[in-house]
Design an enzyme around this catalytic site. Structure first.
Site, PDB file in Angstrom:
ATOM      1  N   GLN A 103      13.575 -24.169 -29.799  1.00  0.00           N
ATOM      2  CA  GLN A 103      12.640 -23.773 -28.751  1.00  0.00           C
ATOM      3  C   GLN A 103      12.116 -24.994 -27.984  1.00  0.00           C
ATOM      4  O   GLN A 103      11.676 -25.964 -28.596  1.00  0.00           O
ATOM      5  CB  GLN A 103      11.473 -22.974 -29.339  1.00  0.00           C
ATOM      6  CG  GLN A 103      11.695 -21.463 -29.288  1.00  0.00           C
ATOM      7  CD  GLN A 103      12.982 -21.005 -29.937  1.00  0.00           C
ATOM      8  OE1 GLN A 103      13.349 -21.505 -30.973  1.00  0.00           O
ATOM      9  NE2 GLN A 103      13.678 -20.071 -29.316  1.00  0.00           N
ATOM     10  N   GLY A 104      12.158 -24.922 -26.673  1.00  0.00           N
ATOM     11  CA  GLY A 104      11.721 -26.030 -25.824  1.00  0.00           C
ATOM     12  C   GLY A 104      12.884 -26.879 -25.317  1.00  0.00           C
ATOM     13  O   GLY A 104      12.726 -27.673 -24.402  1.00  0.00           O
ATOM     14  N   ASP A 105      14.042 -26.711 -25.951  1.00  0.00           N
ATOM     15  CA  ASP A 105      15.237 -27.430 -25.480  1.00  0.00           C
ATOM     16  C   ASP A 105      15.947 -26.651 -24.385  1.00  0.00           C
ATOM     17  O   ASP A 105      16.821 -27.189 -23.687  1.00  0.00           O
ATOM     18  CB  ASP A 105      16.220 -27.658 -26.633  1.00  0.00           C
ATOM     19  CG  ASP A 105      15.691 -28.637 -27.665  1.00  0.00           C
ATOM     20  OD1 ASP A 105      15.058 -29.628 -27.259  1.00  0.00           O
ATOM     21  OD2 ASP A 105      15.902 -28.410 -28.866  1.00  0.00           O
ATOM     22  N   SER A 106      15.589 -25.402 -24.230  1.00  0.00           N
ATOM     23  CA  SER A 106      16.230 -24.541 -23.245  1.00  0.00           C
ATOM     24  C   SER A 106      16.325 -25.197 -21.882  1.00  0.00           C
ATOM     25  O   SER A 106      15.405 -25.893 -21.460  1.00  0.00           O
ATOM     26  CB  SER A 106      15.425 -23.262 -23.057  1.00  0.00           C
ATOM     27  OG  SER A 106      15.764 -22.350 -24.035  1.00  0.00           O
ATOM     28  N   HIS A 152      16.135 -18.432 -17.707  1.00  0.00           N
ATOM     29  CA  HIS A 152      14.994 -17.881 -18.446  1.00  0.00           C
ATOM     30  C   HIS A 152      13.798 -18.827 -18.469  1.00  0.00           C
ATOM     31  O   HIS A 152      12.745 -18.470 -18.981  1.00  0.00           O
ATOM     32  CB  HIS A 152      15.408 -17.446 -19.858  1.00  0.00           C
ATOM     33  CG  HIS A 152      15.521 -18.542 -20.861  1.00  0.00           C
ATOM     34  ND1 HIS A 152      16.695 -19.185 -21.155  1.00  0.00           N
ATOM     35  CD2 HIS A 152      14.598 -19.100 -21.673  1.00  0.00           C
ATOM     36  CE1 HIS A 152      16.495 -20.081 -22.094  1.00  0.00           C
ATOM     37  NE2 HIS A 152      15.225 -20.056 -22.434  1.00  0.00           N
TER      38      HIS A 152
HETATM   39  N1  ARG Z   1      15.433 -20.073 -25.879  1.00  0.00           N
HETATM   40  C1  ARG Z   1      15.030 -21.355 -26.399  1.00  0.00           C
HETATM   41  C2  ARG Z   1      14.100 -22.056 -25.422  1.00  0.00           C
HETATM   42  O1  ARG Z   1      13.594 -21.404 -24.535  1.00  0.00           O
HETATM   43  C3  ARG Z   1      16.181 -22.209 -26.782  1.00  0.00           C
HETATM   44  C4  ARG Z   1      16.722 -21.746 -28.042  1.00  0.00           C
HETATM   45  C5  ARG Z   1      17.932 -22.481 -28.473  1.00  0.00           C
HETATM   46  N2  ARG Z   1      18.145 -22.088 -29.808  1.00  0.00           N
HETATM   47  C6  ARG Z   1      19.142 -22.467 -30.578  1.00  0.00           C
HETATM   48  N3  ARG Z   1      19.153 -22.073 -31.803  1.00  0.00           N
HETATM   49  N4  ARG Z   1      20.085 -23.277 -30.134  1.00  0.00           N
HETATM   50  O2  ARG Z   1      13.756 -23.204 -25.602  1.00  0.00           O
END
Ligand code: ARG
Length: 264
Positions: A210-213, A78
């Site tokens: 968010q941003g860790d993905s 993603h």
């Molecule tokens: N989708 C998020 C991103 O693009 C990562 C989300 C991870 N969230 C979590 N609660 N572990 O950075």
């Protein structure tokens, strides 16, 4: 993140089993979304020390990644828009401080997004670099489920709290494995148990955000070496009680990842 509220509302529905939606909440965060300064790391973590996770990289698309060969980064599907030649991604490596003068920056040449990725499960992708980062160690990926248990470490430059700013310094946190059944109880049919692995605390407080993905979730193997078992993928908000983080289960895709890497 503009649709964060919508995403949250939809996730709640999804968690209630009403709808299955993965794609909406899987948007990586761009630097432009950074708002107020956030004090703590990841969520509830601490700063990583220079050299602690030397295979950890940051992608300019607002995601993390891991060096699995000197010239290939493993990240989340993603985080990328598709497969093919792609010179638009800049990878920052070799530092915990993204503004360090020692940061090594390399461009991408190709991207390979998981075949069959449609926004649910299969959240992995490879980025080939213009030149190998030969001086940096690589991270082993788990190719059996043997390490899909215990306590994991997750690291990234993402938000330190839900809705918070992206971080300049790499943050890390430890999160325990959450069995599929418990994770299913939180997320219902949004979870793909054969392709995803969950981690976090029942009371919340510590999580990726968010941003860790795209960044790795890892632990030590029987030889004491770091091994990657997960890829940061999604969650309901960040660090909320009852909602663990959801990670791509690396062991389920290790063969496909290795085969794909060999073609790049
Ligand atoms: N989708 C998020 C991103 O693009 C990562 C989300 C991870 N969230 C979590 N609660 N572990 O950075």
């Amino acid at each position: 993140m503009q649709n964060n509220r919508l995403v949250r509302a939809l996730r709640k529905l999804a968690a209630a089993g009403a709808v299955a939606l993965a794609p909406l909440s899987l948007q990586p965060v761009s630097a432009a979304t950074a708002a107020t300064a956030a004090p703590a790391p990841i969520v509830g973590g601490t700063r990583a020390v220079q050299g602690e996770f030397p295979w950890m990289v940051k992608l300019s698309v607002g995601c993390g990644g891991s060096l699995i060969t000197p010239q290939i980064v493993l990240t989340a599907a993603h985080c990328v828009s598709g497969s093919g030649d792609n010179t638009r991604i800049t990878v920052t490596a070799g530092v915990v401080d993204l503004r360090s003068p020692d940061a090594v920056k390399v461009r991408s040449t190709k991207v390979l997004r998981a075949p069959g990725y449609y926004g649910r499960g299969k959240d992995w992708a490879l980025v080939k670099l213009a030149s190998p980062l030969a001086s940096l160690p690589t991270l082993k990926i788990a190719d059996t489920p043997a390490y899909d248990e215990g306590v994991f470490t997750v690291a990234g430059w993402g938000a330190a709290r839900e809705g918070g700013a992206q971080q300049r310094h790499l943050l890390k946190a430890e999160v325990p494995f959450v069995p599929d059944a418990a994770c299913r109880a939180a997320y219902g049919s949004a979870l793909v148990p054969s392709e995803e692995i969950c981690a976090g605390y029942g009371q919340g407080g510590i999580d990726a955000c968010q941003g860790d993905s795209g960044g790795p979730m890892f632990r030590k193997d029987d030889d004491g070496a770091w091994i990657q078992v997960g890829i940061v993928s999604w969650g309901e908000g960040c660090a909320r009680p009852g909602y663990p983080g959801v990670y791509t289960e690396v062991s389920a895709f290790a063969a496909a990842i290795k085969a794909a890497a060999a073609t790049l």
